[in-house]
Design a protein around this motif. Structure first.
Motif, PDB file in Angstrom:
ATOM      1  N   HIS A 192     -42.178  51.026 -52.786  1.00 18.19           N
ATOM      2  CA  HIS A 192     -41.912  49.604 -52.962  1.00 18.19           C
ATOM      3  C   HIS A 192     -43.205  48.795 -52.824  1.00 18.19           C
ATOM      4  N   PRO A 193     -43.290  47.657 -53.475  1.00 15.61           N
ATOM      5  CA  PRO A 193     -44.514  46.851 -53.405  1.00 15.61           C
ATOM      6  C   PRO A 193     -44.745  46.273 -52.017  1.00 15.61           C
ATOM      7  N   SER A 194     -46.008  46.250 -51.605  1.00 19.40           N
ATOM      8  CA  SER A 194     -46.355  45.617 -50.339  1.00 19.40           C
ATOM      9  C   SER A 194     -46.462  44.105 -50.539  1.00 19.40           C
ATOM     10  N   ALA A 195     -46.463  43.368 -49.458  1.00 22.17           N
ATOM     11  CA  ALA A 195     -46.483  41.906 -49.533  1.00 22.17           C
ATOM     12  C   ALA A 195     -47.736  41.369 -50.217  1.00 22.17           C
ATOM     13  N   SER A 196     -48.818  42.159 -50.225  1.00 25.26           N
ATOM     14  CA  SER A 196     -50.056  41.685 -50.844  1.00 25.26           C
ATOM     15  C   SER A 196     -49.972  41.654 -52.363  1.00 25.26           C
ATOM     16  N   TRP A 197     -48.920  42.215 -52.920  1.00 28.47           N
ATOM     17  CA  TRP A 197     -48.793  42.308 -54.365  1.00 28.47           C
ATOM     18  C   TRP A 197     -48.149  41.077 -54.990  1.00 28.47           C
ATOM     19  N   TYR A 198     -47.554  40.211 -54.210  1.00 20.31           N
ATOM     20  CA  TYR A 198     -46.823  39.101 -54.827  1.00 20.31           C
ATOM     21  C   TYR A 198     -46.705  37.947 -53.847  1.00 20.31           C
ATOM     22  N   ALA A 199     -46.435  36.762 -54.384  1.00 18.57           N
ATOM     23  CA  ALA A 199     -46.203  35.588 -53.556  1.00 18.57           C
ATOM     24  C   ALA A 199     -44.779  35.628 -52.998  1.00 18.57           C
ATOM     25  N   ASP A 200     -44.554  34.941 -51.899  1.00 13.26           N
ATOM     26  CA  ASP A 200     -43.223  34.889 -51.294  1.00 13.26           C
ATOM     27  C   ASP A 200     -42.195  34.437 -52.322  1.00 13.26           C
ATOM     28  N   HIS A 201     -41.068  35.120 -52.343  1.00 15.14           N
ATOM     29  CA  HIS A 201     -39.929  34.793 -53.208  1.00 15.14           C
ATOM     30  C   HIS A 201     -40.247  34.954 -54.698  1.00 15.14           C
ATOM     31  N   ALA A 202     -41.327  35.677 -55.041  1.00 12.82           N
ATOM     32  CA  ALA A 202     -41.694  35.828 -56.448  1.00 12.82           C
ATOM     33  C   ALA A 202     -40.992  37.013 -57.121  1.00 12.82           C
ATOM     34  N   VAL A 203     -40.439  37.927 -56.333  1.00 12.23           N
ATOM     35  CA  VAL A 203     -39.806  39.123 -56.882  1.00 12.23           C
ATOM     36  C   VAL A 203     -38.295  38.955 -56.866  1.00 12.23           C
ATOM     37  N   GLU A 204     -37.671  39.233 -57.992  1.00 10.11           N
ATOM     38  CA  GLU A 204     -36.225  39.210 -58.100  1.00 10.11           C
ATOM     39  C   GLU A 204     -35.734  40.606 -58.459  1.00 10.11           C
ATOM     40  N   TRP A 205     -34.628  41.037 -57.822  1.00 14.53           N
ATOM     41  CA  TRP A 205     -34.060  42.344 -58.069  1.00 14.53           C
ATOM     42  C   TRP A 205     -32.798  42.198 -58.900  1.00 14.53           C
ATOM     43  N   ALA A 206     -32.613  43.119 -59.834  1.00 16.34           N
ATOM     44  CA  ALA A 206     -31.409  43.109 -60.681  1.00 16.34           C
ATOM     45  C   ALA A 206     -30.822  44.515 -60.712  1.00 16.34           C
ATOM     46  N   PRO A 207     -29.497  44.637 -60.663  1.00 12.85           N
ATOM     47  CA  PRO A 207     -28.878  45.976 -60.689  1.00 12.85           C
ATOM     48  C   PRO A 207     -29.070  46.635 -62.049  1.00 12.85           C
ATOM     49  N   ALA A 208     -29.395  47.920 -62.037  1.00  9.94           N
ATOM     50  CA  ALA A 208     -29.532  48.688 -63.276  1.00  9.94           C
ATOM     51  C   ALA A 208     -28.197  49.380 -63.536  1.00  9.94           C
ATOM     52  N   VAL A 209     -27.340  48.738 -64.279  1.00 12.82           N
ATOM     53  CA  VAL A 209     -25.949  49.177 -64.406  1.00 12.82           C
ATOM     54  C   VAL A 209     -25.737  50.139 -65.558  1.00 12.82           C
ATOM     55  N   THR A 210     -26.696  50.243 -66.492  1.00 14.20           N
ATOM     56  CA  THR A 210     -26.473  51.078 -67.674  1.00 14.20           C
ATOM     57  C   THR A 210     -26.786  52.555 -67.420  1.00 14.20           C
ATOM     58  N   GLY A 211     -27.602  52.845 -66.399  1.00 10.68           N
ATOM     59  CA  GLY A 211     -28.033  54.221 -66.166  1.00 10.68           C
ATOM     60  C   GLY A 211     -29.081  54.703 -67.153  1.00 10.68           C
ATOM     61  N   LEU A 212     -29.655  53.790 -67.932  1.00  5.76           N
ATOM     62  CA  LEU A 212     -30.631  54.156 -68.950  1.00  5.76           C
ATOM     63  C   LEU A 212     -32.022  53.645 -68.605  1.00  5.76           C
ATOM     64  N   TRP A 213     -32.164  52.342 -68.371  1.00  6.53           N
ATOM     65  CA  TRP A 213     -33.466  51.746 -68.012  1.00  6.53           C
ATOM     66  C   TRP A 213     -33.230  50.439 -67.284  1.00  6.53           C
TER      67      TRP A 213
END
Length: 213
Positions: A192-213
């Protein structure tokens, strides 16, 4: 942008553009300094070919033979050319009777499946299934010895993917891409990315529901 066709009943996936569109991947300004990679489980430098192909190196076999592979988030198989890997020179290679064919939007490849150890960064994955290139058509623009697919298992033609084996053997369930937009300085890093890689609240997660990509 091309695609992967896994055969009957399989969806088509982006071949080239998927890497550029990966959610959460950092693209800093040109000329910015490299990120701190000290917290990474495994780090592989990438060469950027005109923002179209990102190429890194993996070790295959025992002793490891180096293969330059195109990192692709739109397919799930690992394959390499016999020009960079000889299974007869590896003490951990296990052949099989399986053969596969994979169609991309720009062409197709076919080869023979085997299992061998794969080293990515400082992590060694035991008995990873991959295939040795036997024939190809329309893939002349790929500036590498093969392709390392990092999409989900639904697109795999060879069985368990490299990401599945990383999760099982090394407890690595994520990867991140640091893309500079220049020829050098990009990375594939496992974990997983460390905090130095992004600004606070800049990363959003989305479920991968298709099982493809």
């Amino acid at each position: 942008a091309g695609g992967v066709d896994g055969g009957a009943g399989r969806a088509r996936a982006p071949w080239r553009a998927a890497l550029l569109g990966l959610a959460g991947a950092e693209r800093p300004a040109v000329g910015s300094s490299p990120m701190d990679m000290s917290a990474a489980d495994g780090v592989e430098p990438l060469q950027d070919w005109w923002n179209l192909q990102y190429i890194g190196s993996v070790g295959i076999g025992t002793p490891a033979q180096t293969a330059r592979v195109l990192v692709d988030t739109g397919s799930s198989d690992l394959w390499v050319s016999p020009s960079c890997y000889d299974s007869g020179m590896s003490s951990t290679a296990v052949p099989s009777d399986d053969a596969v064919s994979v169609s991309y939007g720009q062409g197709r490849v076919a080869g023979d499946v085997l299992a061998d150890d794969v080293t990515l960064g400082d992590i060694r994955v035991r008995s990873q299934r991959l295939f040795m290139l036997r024939a190809q058509q329309g893939m002349e623009s790929v500036a590498a010895d093969g392709v390392m697919g990092l999409a989900l298992p639904g697109l795999s033609h060879t069985g368990e993917t490299l990401l599945q084996r990383l999760a099982q053997q090394a407890n690595v369930s994520a990867f991140r891409l640091f893309l500079t937009g220049t020829a050098e300085g990009s990375y594939l890093a496992l974990g997983h990315p460390s905090a130095s890689w992004y600004a606070d609240h800049a990363v959003e997660w989305a479920p991968a529901v298709t099982g493809l990509w």
